[in-house]
Design a protein around this motif. Structure first.
Motif, PDB file in Angstrom:
ATOM      1  N   GLN A   1       3.655  14.122 -19.541  1.00 38.81           N
ATOM      2  CA  GLN A   1       4.277  12.904 -19.017  1.00 38.81           C
ATOM      3  C   GLN A   1       3.236  11.893 -18.544  1.00 38.81           C
ATOM      4  O   GLN A   1       3.381  10.689 -18.765  1.00 38.81           O
ATOM      5  CB  GLN A   1       5.219  13.278 -17.861  1.00 38.81           C
ATOM      6  CG  GLN A   1       6.459  14.047 -18.300  1.00 38.81           C
ATOM      7  CD  GLN A   1       7.254  14.556 -17.121  1.00 38.81           C
ATOM      8  OE1 GLN A   1       6.682  15.004 -16.113  1.00 38.81           O
ATOM      9  NE2 GLN A   1       8.588  14.519 -17.227  1.00 38.81           N
ATOM     10  N   GLN A   2       2.155  12.380 -17.919  1.00 37.12           N
ATOM     11  CA  GLN A   2       1.094  11.477 -17.471  1.00 37.12           C
ATOM     12  C   GLN A   2       0.424  10.775 -18.648  1.00 37.12           C
ATOM     13  O   GLN A   2       0.180   9.560 -18.606  1.00 37.12           O
ATOM     14  CB  GLN A   2       0.060  12.264 -16.658  1.00 37.12           C
ATOM     15  CG  GLN A   2       0.551  12.754 -15.314  1.00 37.12           C
ATOM     16  CD  GLN A   2      -0.483  13.601 -14.594  1.00 37.12           C
ATOM     17  OE1 GLN A   2      -1.528  13.920 -15.152  1.00 37.12           O
ATOM     18  NE2 GLN A   2      -0.191  13.965 -13.349  1.00 37.12           N
ATOM     19  N   VAL A   3       0.112  11.556 -19.696  1.00 44.18           N
ATOM     20  CA  VAL A   3      -0.527  10.979 -20.885  1.00 44.18           C
ATOM     21  C   VAL A   3       0.387   9.949 -21.532  1.00 44.18           C
ATOM     22  O   VAL A   3      -0.050   8.871 -21.964  1.00 44.18           O
ATOM     23  CB  VAL A   3      -0.902  12.088 -21.884  1.00 44.18           C
ATOM     24  CG1 VAL A   3      -1.347  11.472 -23.216  1.00 44.18           C
ATOM     25  CG2 VAL A   3      -2.002  12.973 -21.323  1.00 44.18           C
ATOM     26  N   SER A   4       1.676  10.247 -21.581  1.00 47.01           N
ATOM     27  CA  SER A   4       2.636   9.320 -22.189  1.00 47.01           C
ATOM     28  C   SER A   4       2.656   7.990 -21.452  1.00 47.01           C
ATOM     29  O   SER A   4       2.678   6.915 -22.059  1.00 47.01           O
ATOM     30  CB  SER A   4       4.033   9.936 -22.192  1.00 47.01           C
ATOM     31  OG  SER A   4       4.074  11.108 -22.980  1.00 47.01           O
ATOM     32  N   ILE A   5       2.632   8.073 -20.108  1.00 49.17           N
ATOM     33  CA  ILE A   5       2.635   6.844 -19.310  1.00 49.17           C
ATOM     34  C   ILE A   5       1.354   6.041 -19.549  1.00 49.17           C
ATOM     35  O   ILE A   5       1.384   4.823 -19.740  1.00 49.17           O
ATOM     36  CB  ILE A   5       2.796   7.182 -17.817  1.00 49.17           C
ATOM     37  CG1 ILE A   5       4.208   7.712 -17.562  1.00 49.17           C
ATOM     38  CG2 ILE A   5       2.509   5.960 -16.950  1.00 49.17           C
ATOM     39  CD1 ILE A   5       4.446   8.177 -16.143  1.00 49.17           C
ATOM     40  N   ILE A   6       0.198   6.734 -19.556  1.00 52.20           N
ATOM     41  CA  ILE A   6      -1.083   6.053 -19.747  1.00 52.20           C
ATOM     42  C   ILE A   6      -1.139   5.374 -21.113  1.00 52.20           C
ATOM     43  O   ILE A   6      -1.649   4.254 -21.267  1.00 52.20           O
ATOM     44  CB  ILE A   6      -2.250   7.053 -19.594  1.00 52.20           C
ATOM     45  CG1 ILE A   6      -2.351   7.520 -18.134  1.00 52.20           C
ATOM     46  CG2 ILE A   6      -3.573   6.437 -20.038  1.00 52.20           C
ATOM     47  CD1 ILE A   6      -3.335   8.646 -17.911  1.00 52.20           C
TER      48      ILE A   6
ATOM     49  N   LEU B   1       0.830  -1.201   0.000  1.00 50.18           N
ATOM     50  CA  LEU B   1       0.000   0.000   0.000  1.00 50.18           C
ATOM     51  C   LEU B   1       0.870   1.259   0.000  1.00 50.18           C
ATOM     52  O   LEU B   1       0.602   2.214  -0.733  1.00 50.18           O
ATOM     53  CB  LEU B   1      -0.920  -0.006   1.211  1.00 50.18           C
ATOM     54  CG  LEU B   1      -1.825   1.231   1.382  1.00 50.18           C
ATOM     55  CD1 LEU B   1      -2.754   1.384   0.171  1.00 50.18           C
ATOM     56  CD2 LEU B   1      -2.630   1.129   2.680  1.00 50.18           C
ATOM     57  N   ASP B   2       1.943   1.223   0.811  1.00 50.83           N
ATOM     58  CA  ASP B   2       2.847   2.371   0.853  1.00 50.83           C
ATOM     59  C   ASP B   2       3.505   2.606  -0.507  1.00 50.83           C
ATOM     60  O   ASP B   2       3.637   3.753  -0.951  1.00 50.83           O
ATOM     61  CB  ASP B   2       3.939   2.136   1.915  1.00 50.83           C
ATOM     62  CG  ASP B   2       3.377   2.179   3.331  1.00 50.83           C
ATOM     63  OD1 ASP B   2       2.280   2.763   3.509  1.00 50.83           O
ATOM     64  OD2 ASP B   2       4.012   1.615   4.229  1.00 50.83           O
ATOM     65  N   SER B   3       3.884   1.532  -1.156  1.00 54.75           N
ATOM     66  CA  SER B   3       4.496   1.649  -2.482  1.00 54.75           C
ATOM     67  C   SER B   3       3.523   2.238  -3.479  1.00 54.75           C
ATOM     68  O   SER B   3       3.893   3.059  -4.330  1.00 54.75           O
ATOM     69  CB  SER B   3       4.978   0.269  -2.955  1.00 54.75           C
ATOM     70  OG  SER B   3       5.966  -0.242  -2.101  1.00 54.75           O
ATOM     71  N   ALA B   4       2.247   1.807  -3.395  1.00 55.29           N
ATOM     72  CA  ALA B   4       1.225   2.317  -4.310  1.00 55.29           C
ATOM     73  C   ALA B   4       1.016   3.809  -4.095  1.00 55.29           C
ATOM     74  O   ALA B   4       0.852   4.574  -5.062  1.00 55.29           O
ATOM     75  CB  ALA B   4      -0.075   1.552  -4.096  1.00 55.29           C
ATOM     76  N   ILE B   5       1.032   4.234  -2.825  1.00 55.56           N
ATOM     77  CA  ILE B   5       0.840   5.660  -2.528  1.00 55.56           C
ATOM     78  C   ILE B   5       2.006   6.477  -3.058  1.00 55.56           C
ATOM     79  O   ILE B   5       1.816   7.546  -3.653  1.00 55.56           O
ATOM     80  CB  ILE B   5       0.688   5.856  -0.993  1.00 55.56           C
ATOM     81  CG1 ILE B   5      -0.622   5.226  -0.519  1.00 55.56           C
ATOM     82  CG2 ILE B   5       0.724   7.341  -0.644  1.00 55.56           C
ATOM     83  CD1 ILE B   5      -0.779   5.215   0.993  1.00 55.56           C
ATOM     84  N   VAL B   6       3.221   5.959  -2.886  1.00 52.96           N
ATOM     85  CA  VAL B   6       4.411   6.648  -3.400  1.00 52.96           C
ATOM     86  C   VAL B   6       4.342   6.774  -4.915  1.00 52.96           C
ATOM     87  O   VAL B   6       4.630   7.831  -5.497  1.00 52.96           O
ATOM     88  CB  VAL B   6       5.697   5.907  -2.975  1.00 52.96           C
ATOM     89  CG1 VAL B   6       6.912   6.492  -3.699  1.00 52.96           C
ATOM     90  CG2 VAL B   6       5.887   5.982  -1.472  1.00 52.96           C
ATOM     91  N   ALA B   7       3.934   5.667  -5.582  1.00 56.80           N
ATOM     92  CA  ALA B   7       3.839   5.674  -7.038  1.00 56.80           C
ATOM     93  C   ALA B   7       2.777   6.667  -7.511  1.00 56.80           C
ATOM     94  O   ALA B   7       2.980   7.407  -8.497  1.00 56.80           O
ATOM     95  CB  ALA B   7       3.509   4.269  -7.549  1.00 56.80           C
ATOM     96  N   TYR B   8       1.648   6.686  -6.798  1.00 54.28           N
ATOM     97  CA  TYR B   8       0.580   7.626  -7.173  1.00 54.28           C
ATOM     98  C   TYR B   8       1.050   9.072  -7.011  1.00 54.28           C
ATOM     99  O   TYR B   8       0.817   9.921  -7.876  1.00 54.28           O
ATOM    100  CB  TYR B   8      -0.661   7.362  -6.328  1.00 54.28           C
ATOM    101  CG  TYR B   8      -1.758   8.399  -6.539  1.00 54.28           C
ATOM    102  CD1 TYR B   8      -2.561   8.355  -7.670  1.00 54.28           C
ATOM    103  CD2 TYR B   8      -1.957   9.416  -5.605  1.00 54.28           C
ATOM    104  CE1 TYR B   8      -3.551   9.310  -7.873  1.00 54.28           C
ATOM    105  CE2 TYR B   8      -2.942  10.369  -5.793  1.00 54.28           C
ATOM    106  CZ  TYR B   8      -3.738  10.312  -6.937  1.00 54.28           C
ATOM    107  OH  TYR B   8      -4.712  11.264  -7.146  1.00 54.28           O
ATOM    108  N   ASN B   9       1.682   9.363  -5.878  1.00 54.42           N
ATOM    109  CA  ASN B   9       2.162  10.727  -5.640  1.00 54.42           C
ATOM    110  C   ASN B   9       3.185  11.150  -6.688  1.00 54.42           C
ATOM    111  O   ASN B   9       3.210  12.304  -7.135  1.00 54.42           O
ATOM    112  CB  ASN B   9       2.772  10.828  -4.232  1.00 54.42           C
ATOM    113  CG  ASN B   9       1.710  10.744  -3.148  1.00 54.42           C
ATOM    114  OD1 ASN B   9       0.558  11.121  -3.373  1.00 54.42           O
ATOM    115  ND2 ASN B   9       2.093  10.266  -1.963  1.00 54.42           N
TER     116      ASN B   9
END
Length: 526
Positions: free
Chosen positions: A21-26, A4-12
């Motif tokens: 950059q967000q669109v490129s990743i998606i 869960l902590d890893s997911a929060i870090v990744a989301y942040n």
């Protein structure tokens, strides 16, 4: 908690990036995942080799959908007879050739099933409670119910009815209009579907139902037909016009059948020897005592008529095109029909009987060769119920995946038929591959004995428990249509060559325009 902590870090981290950059990743993340997944899959030795694909989920849908036989051959050259490919989120394991036919068609009911593979496609077209919208043992009994109208004695009565419909269509201004014209151009993608639905309804469903069929009713069947497309296979219901037309056609056709059924029940006017409708009304009680409802009988009638219409419309269109390019074969066929009539002391086509059709070797071989080159369904598949080991390999097909076989590919491969791309009815004169399995015994799945053997390279009507029960009727209908054409008209292609295969629907049709130029013979009825 660490996850869960890893997911929060990744989301942040993700939300801290710029929009670009967000669109490129998606956009690119699914492609990267797809390539990594395929790499890991390729390391497994217990799975059939997977055809590489760039586009996630869609997989190899485009090359498979546009040219399946080429796709199969290209894949075979690289991977062998057994390989897998991704098709719209489904993993399909393909086994090409006669051994593949055995693997799929002889698989056990608890290993693979057609119901889960086709139900979502066929139920909106045929209706509920029939074909694949019921347990397999019910389907086997439904096929048995239908066979009461597919006997030798029934076929004898069908031939003159089919011929009458053909002659009427030749004369009709909406058909060929031969009553007023000595020559013309025919769009066979219009004429053959209409002609086959009229002849099938007259012979199978009887005079009462045929009177209700007109061009508008034929259009309803055309609307139903459009429910068999790859899009329908993936998405059962969409808010699109062709989906609404499909549903409207199903309701109107089944309501028409049901009204006649109810009328006959109310008046007691039921004769099981009259037509398929009465036959089903009489014999449609399952072994456990449950009777088919009138709505289910109406739905089954749609399934039976459409099954025959698909095969005969496509096959008659194809043999008209091939013969249009071969006037020499037309002359041979004309001579065959003429000689049969001459032996009977007549020149009237109306004297041609069911028994005569059985003795017309070239006529039947033209149909056989057409079905070889143009099997109506290019691919047949089953959903795997429990893990399957592919014979003579280390490959396992897991539950939830699909197995696919293609007799149409085998029938058009030079590995099994010399000069496979050439239309040559005489190839069957002395080398009848269709009878290869005649000595391998029979099995009865509940609807009558069929051949156990499915290792032949020639299986235009499928094999096993789902083998088409309408094969003999198809030859009767197509033989009558072909003999009526060659005795009444000569024709040629309007165009330089026979059209290519159109694979955009589930049934392999000629690419349009598909037209012939016809002119009356001296023996023409009109």
């Amino acid at each position: 908690m660490a996850l869960l902590d890893s997911a929060i870090v990744a989301y942040n981290y993700f939300v801290s990036l710029s929009l670009t950059q967000q669109v490129s990743i998606i956009v690119f993340a699914p492609f990267i995942y797809n390539i990594v997944w395929q790499f890991l899959y390729s390391l497994r030795r217990d799975r059939a080799p997977l055809v590489f694909h760039w586009i996630p989920w869609f997989g190899s849908a485009i090359p498979f959908g546009m040219a399946p036989y080429k796709f199969f051959e290209d894949s075979r050259q690289k991977y062998g007879d057994v390989f897998a490919f991704m098709l719209l989120g489904r993993t399909m394991t393909v086994y090409l050739g006669p051994k593949g036919h055995e693997f799929v068609f002889n698989s056990k009911l608890n290993e693979t099933n057609a119901e889960d593979a086709y139900k979502h496609l066929t139920t909106p077209v045929f209706g509920k409670g029939v074909i694949y919208d019921c347990p397999n043992h019910r389907l086997m009994e439904q096929k048995k119910f239908a066979k009461y109208a597919l006997t030798r004695d029934a076929f004898k009565t069908y031939v003159p009815k089919i011929r009458e419909e053909i002659i009427s269509y030749f004369k009709n201004p909406e058909g060929f209009n031969m009553g007023e014209k000595n020559s013309g151009v025919a769009n066979i993608m219009k004429t053959q579907p209409e002609l086959t639905i009229f002849t099938a309804s007259r012979s199978l469903l009887g005079d009462d139902m045929r009177k209700r069929f007109d061009a508008s009713f034929a259009q309803l069947f055309s609307d139903l037909d459009k429910g068999f497309t790859p899009l329908n296979f993936v998405f059962t219901n969409l808010p699109l016009p062709n989906y609404r037309k499909r549903d409207n056609a199903q309701q109107k056709i089944s309501a028409t059948y049901k009204s006649l059924i109810e009328k006959r029940r109310a008046t007691g006017d039921v004769d099981p020897n009259r037509d398929l409708i009465d036959s089903l009304m009489t014999y449609s009680t399952y072994k456990d005592g449950v009777k088919m409802t009138d709505q289910e009988i109406a739905n089954l009638l749609i399934g039976i008529l459409m099954g025959g219409q698909h095969t005969s419309a496509a096959t008659s269109a194809w043999f008209l095109l091939h013969l249009g390019a071969r006037p020499d074969l037309q002359d041979e066929l004309f001579e065959e029909v003429s000689n049969i009539l001459k032996e009977k002391g007549t020149s009237n086509l109306n004297d041609l009987s069911y028994e005569d059709l059985q003795n017309m070797t070239l006529t039947n071989n033209v149909i056989k060769e057409t079905l070889r080159l143009h099997m109506p369904l290019h691919s047949i598949f089953r959903k795997v119920s429990k893990s399957l080991l592919v014979p003579n390999t280390n490959y396992t097909v897991p539950a939830g995946h699909y197995v696919l076989v293609s007799p149409g590919y085998t029938q058009t491969s030079d590995r099994f038929f010399p000069n496979a791309s050439t239309f040559d009815p005489h190839r069957w004169d002395s080398n009848n591959l269709a009878d290869k399995n005649a000595d391998e015994g029979t099995v009865d799945y509940g609807f009558g004995a069929v051949s156990k053997g499915v290792s032949s390279p020639y299986l235009p009507f499928g094999g096993g428990r789902h083998r088409c029960i309408g094969e003999q009727f198809a030859y009767v209908q197509l033989g009558t249509i072909l003999s009526a054409f060659v005795y009444n008209v000569k024709w040629s292609l309007k165009g330089e060559k026979v059209p290519a295969n159109d694979f955009t629907s589930m049934v392999v049709l000629p690419e349009e325009p598909a037209e012939i130029i016809w002119e009356k013979r001296k023996t023409c009825t009109f």
